[in-house]
Design a protein around this motif. Structure first.
Motif, PDB file in Angstrom:
ATOM      1  N   GLU A 178     -13.142  20.590  -1.657  1.00  0.00           N
ATOM      2  CA  GLU A 178     -13.189  20.550  -3.113  1.00  0.00           C
ATOM      3  C   GLU A 178     -11.852  20.101  -3.693  1.00  0.00           C
ATOM      4  N   SER A 179     -10.769  20.622  -3.125  1.00  0.00           N
ATOM      5  CA  SER A 179      -9.440  20.227  -3.607  1.00  0.00           C
ATOM      6  C   SER A 179      -9.170  18.752  -3.338  1.00  0.00           C
ATOM      7  N   MET A 180      -9.575  18.270  -2.176  1.00  0.00           N
ATOM      8  CA  MET A 180      -9.394  16.853  -1.874  1.00  0.00           C
ATOM      9  C   MET A 180     -10.137  15.978  -2.875  1.00  0.00           C
ATOM     10  N   GLY A 181     -11.288  16.444  -3.316  1.00  0.00           N
ATOM     11  CA  GLY A 181     -12.073  15.679  -4.274  1.00  0.00           C
ATOM     12  C   GLY A 181     -11.406  15.532  -5.629  1.00  0.00           C
ATOM     13  N   LYS A 182     -10.428  16.373  -5.916  1.00  0.00           N
ATOM     14  CA  LYS A 182      -9.721  16.309  -7.199  1.00  0.00           C
ATOM     15  C   LYS A 182      -8.561  15.318  -7.177  1.00  0.00           C
ATOM     16  N   LEU A 183      -8.177  14.858  -5.990  1.00  0.00           N
ATOM     17  CA  LEU A 183      -7.049  13.937  -5.880  1.00  0.00           C
ATOM     18  C   LEU A 183      -7.492  12.511  -6.203  1.00  0.00           C
ATOM     19  N   PRO A 184      -6.638  11.711  -6.845  1.00  0.00           N
ATOM     20  CA  PRO A 184      -7.054  10.406  -7.352  1.00  0.00           C
ATOM     21  C   PRO A 184      -6.955   9.262  -6.354  1.00  0.00           C
ATOM     22  N   HIS A 185      -6.407   9.487  -5.180  1.00  0.00           N
ATOM     23  CA  HIS A 185      -6.153   8.410  -4.236  1.00  0.00           C
ATOM     24  C   HIS A 185      -7.457   7.746  -3.799  1.00  0.00           C
TER      25      HIS A 185
ATOM     26  N   VAL B 120       0.856  -1.184   0.000  1.00  0.00           N
ATOM     27  CA  VAL B 120       0.000   0.000   0.000  1.00  0.00           C
ATOM     28  C   VAL B 120       0.889   1.229   0.000  1.00  0.00           C
ATOM     29  N   ARG B 121       0.736   2.068  -1.013  1.00  0.00           N
ATOM     30  CA  ARG B 121       1.516   3.303  -1.105  1.00  0.00           C
ATOM     31  C   ARG B 121       0.800   4.426  -0.340  1.00  0.00           C
ATOM     32  N   PHE B 122       1.453   4.931   0.709  1.00  0.00           N
ATOM     33  CA  PHE B 122       0.954   6.072   1.478  1.00  0.00           C
ATOM     34  C   PHE B 122       1.637   7.341   0.992  1.00  0.00           C
ATOM     35  N   VAL B 123       0.851   8.391   0.853  1.00  0.00           N
ATOM     36  CA  VAL B 123       1.336   9.717   0.469  1.00  0.00           C
ATOM     37  C   VAL B 123       0.987  10.671   1.608  1.00  0.00           C
ATOM     38  N   CYS B 124       2.002  11.286   2.220  1.00  0.00           N
ATOM     39  CA  CYS B 124       1.810  12.044   3.464  1.00  0.00           C
ATOM     40  C   CYS B 124       2.031  13.532   3.256  1.00  0.00           C
ATOM     41  N   ILE B 125       1.042  14.329   3.684  1.00  0.00           N
ATOM     42  CA  ILE B 125       1.170  15.779   3.678  1.00  0.00           C
ATOM     43  C   ILE B 125       0.583  16.322   4.976  1.00  0.00           C
ATOM     44  N   SER B 126       0.922  17.552   5.295  1.00  0.00           N
ATOM     45  CA  SER B 126       0.385  18.213   6.483  1.00  0.00           C
ATOM     46  C   SER B 126       0.602  19.712   6.344  1.00  0.00           C
ATOM     47  N   ASP B 127      -0.134  20.496   7.116  1.00  0.00           N
ATOM     48  CA  ASP B 127       0.104  21.942   7.217  1.00  0.00           C
ATOM     49  C   ASP B 127       0.145  22.607   5.838  1.00  0.00           C
ATOM     50  N   THR B 128      -0.954  22.487   5.108  1.00  0.00           N
ATOM     51  CA  THR B 128      -1.054  23.139   3.803  1.00  0.00           C
ATOM     52  C   THR B 128      -1.701  24.516   3.896  1.00  0.00           C
ATOM     53  N   HIS B 129      -2.354  24.841   4.989  1.00  0.00           N
ATOM     54  CA  HIS B 129      -2.825  26.197   5.291  1.00  0.00           C
ATOM     55  C   HIS B 129      -3.479  26.897   4.094  1.00  0.00           C
ATOM     56  N   GLU B 130      -4.568  26.317   3.610  1.00  0.00           N
ATOM     57  CA  GLU B 130      -5.377  26.893   2.528  1.00  0.00           C
ATOM     58  C   GLU B 130      -4.708  26.836   1.159  1.00  0.00           C
TER      59      GLU B 130
ATOM     60  N   CYS C  95       4.818  27.062   0.183  1.00  0.00           N
ATOM     61  CA  CYS C  95       4.780  25.616  -0.024  1.00  0.00           C
ATOM     62  C   CYS C  95       6.148  25.131  -0.505  1.00  0.00           C
ATOM     63  N   ILE C  96       7.039  24.897   0.438  1.00  0.00           N
ATOM     64  CA  ILE C  96       8.433  24.593   0.092  1.00  0.00           C
ATOM     65  C   ILE C  96       8.753  23.106   0.082  1.00  0.00           C
ATOM     66  N   ASN C  97       7.871  22.280   0.633  1.00  0.00           N
ATOM     67  CA  ASN C  97       8.164  20.856   0.767  1.00  0.00           C
ATOM     68  C   ASN C  97       7.224  20.006  -0.068  1.00  0.00           C
ATOM     69  N   ASP C  98       7.670  18.789  -0.355  1.00  0.00           N
ATOM     70  CA  ASP C  98       6.861  17.835  -1.095  1.00  0.00           C
ATOM     71  C   ASP C  98       6.350  16.739  -0.177  1.00  0.00           C
ATOM     72  N   ALA C  99       5.389  15.980  -0.677  1.00  0.00           N
ATOM     73  CA  ALA C  99       4.843  14.855   0.080  1.00  0.00           C
ATOM     74  C   ALA C  99       5.935  13.828   0.370  1.00  0.00           C
ATOM     75  N   ILE C 100       5.770  13.117   1.471  1.00  0.00           N
ATOM     76  CA  ILE C 100       6.660  12.010   1.835  1.00  0.00           C
ATOM     77  C   ILE C 100       5.907  10.694   1.623  1.00  0.00           C
ATOM     78  N   LEU C 101       6.568   9.729   1.018  1.00  0.00           N
ATOM     79  CA  LEU C 101       5.928   8.475   0.620  1.00  0.00           C
ATOM     80  C   LEU C 101       6.506   7.301   1.397  1.00  0.00           C
TER      81      LEU C 101
ATOM     82  N   SER D 131      -3.054  24.724  -4.767  1.00  0.00           N
ATOM     83  CA  SER D 131      -1.873  25.141  -5.532  1.00  0.00           C
ATOM     84  C   SER D 131      -0.835  24.045  -5.670  1.00  0.00           C
ATOM     85  N   ILE D 132      -0.881  23.028  -4.804  1.00  0.00           N
ATOM     86  CA  ILE D 132       0.132  21.965  -4.880  1.00  0.00           C
ATOM     87  C   ILE D 132      -0.428  20.660  -5.427  1.00  0.00           C
ATOM     88  N   LEU D 133      -1.666  20.655  -5.873  1.00  0.00           N
ATOM     89  CA  LEU D 133      -2.248  19.414  -6.390  1.00  0.00           C
ATOM     90  C   LEU D 133      -1.364  18.752  -7.451  1.00  0.00           C
ATOM     91  N   PRO D 134      -0.777  19.505  -8.393  1.00  0.00           N
ATOM     92  CA  PRO D 134       0.059  18.843  -9.407  1.00  0.00           C
ATOM     93  C   PRO D 134       1.319  18.208  -8.825  1.00  0.00           C
TER      94      PRO D 134
END
Length: 280
Positions: A89-96, A44-54, A255-261, A58-61
């Motif tokens: 709404e933004s969460m709904g655009k993610l494919p996970h 199972v591939r986990f994709v981890c993000i936090s603290d996106t503050h609105e 938004c300086i960091n990327d997701a951790i997998l 902008s980081i969906l891609p």
């Protein structure tokens, strides 16, 4: 294993530097899975993000594909109605297939029965009571768990910073919350970091001693994901648990960091055939 309150818990920086750092393992490690690594059929591939503050939109891609996306809180700045709808709404655009979210200290109103008089003045009369009910495009966890692909994921938003939702005093009050975490959790989501693991802000350790003791002595998850300390994005290990600070934004909210997998191998008899998650 019963975890007791550490009598030195009120000074976490001194406790870590002079005691825990000399008797605990905490070493920086590489990200468990590199970006671009193919998603395995047997894990199972986990994709981890936090603290996106609105700024999730902008980081969906930049968010990689995976089986499970987790967000460890502070997806809004004030928990206001429009902020929550925008995030949903933004969460709904993610494919996970599964998207699991916990609140952070900035999700004002998400804490049921909160004593709002304890908030800082600028957060008075802000937020949305039961705002989590607006999250229709993800699984919201608060002191409970979801089981996805046979992996038990537990979420909890409590933290020791006064003046916000989900704040509790260090020591017994926070330990009572951590005692709700059951054994057998594979992936633990909290907003606050455990003491010593990527928890330094302005030169001082701010993590929770009772949380690190709960993780290391009782629960022992394979992965512990959190955020809150924006400038300490990264992964550490105690040789048993991977500790992941998945903060995306800097303290200036760039938004300086990327997701951790990371990958969790599937248990025998479990496949990635779509099924409903269980929330207990």
């Amino acid at each position: 294993m019963v975890v007791e309150v550490d009598p030195r818990t009120q000074d976490p920086d001194d406790l870590w530097r002079n005691v825990y750092s000399k008797e605990r393992v905490c070493k920086p490690v590489d990200h468990p899975v590199n970006r671009g690594t193919l998603i395995r059929d047997d894990a199972v591939r986990f994709v981890c993000i936090s603290d996106t503050h609105e700024k999730l939109e902008s980081i969906l891609p930049r968010i990689p594909e995976g089986d499970v996306l987790v967000h460890c809180g502070d997806f809004t700045n004030f928990g206001d109605y429009e902020e929550i709808l925008k995030f949903n709404e933004s969460m709904g655009k993610l494919p996970h297939k599964y998207k699991i979210v916990i609140a952070g200290n900035h999700e004002l109103g998400f804490e049921d029965d909160e004593d709002e008089s304890l908030r800082l003045p600028k957060y008075q009369n802000r937020g949305t009571p039961r705002g989590y009910e607006l999250l229709t495009n993800c699984i919201y966890l608060q002191d409970n768990f979801a089981e996805v692909y046979g992996v038990k994921v537990y979420g909890s938003s409590w933290h020791p910073m006064a003046g916000y939702s989900f704040s509790r005093r260090r020591g017994r009050e926070l330990l009572d919350k951590w005692n709700m975490i059951p054994k057998g959790v594979h992936v633990l989501l909290t907003h606050t970091p455990p003491l010593g693991h990527n928890d330094v802000y302005q030169g001082l350790h701010h993590g929770c001693a009772e949380l690190v003791n709960t993780v290391e002595k009782r629960v022992k998850p394979k992965f512990h994901i959190f955020g809150h300390i924006h400038e300490k994005h990264g992964v550490t290990s105690n040789n048993e648990t991977f500790f992941v600070n998945a903060s995306i934004c800097s303290h200036a909210l760039d938004c300086i960091n990327d997701a951790i997998l990371f990958d969790v191998p599937l248990k025998p008899g479990i496949t990635k055939i779509p099924k409903h998650s269980q929330i207990l």
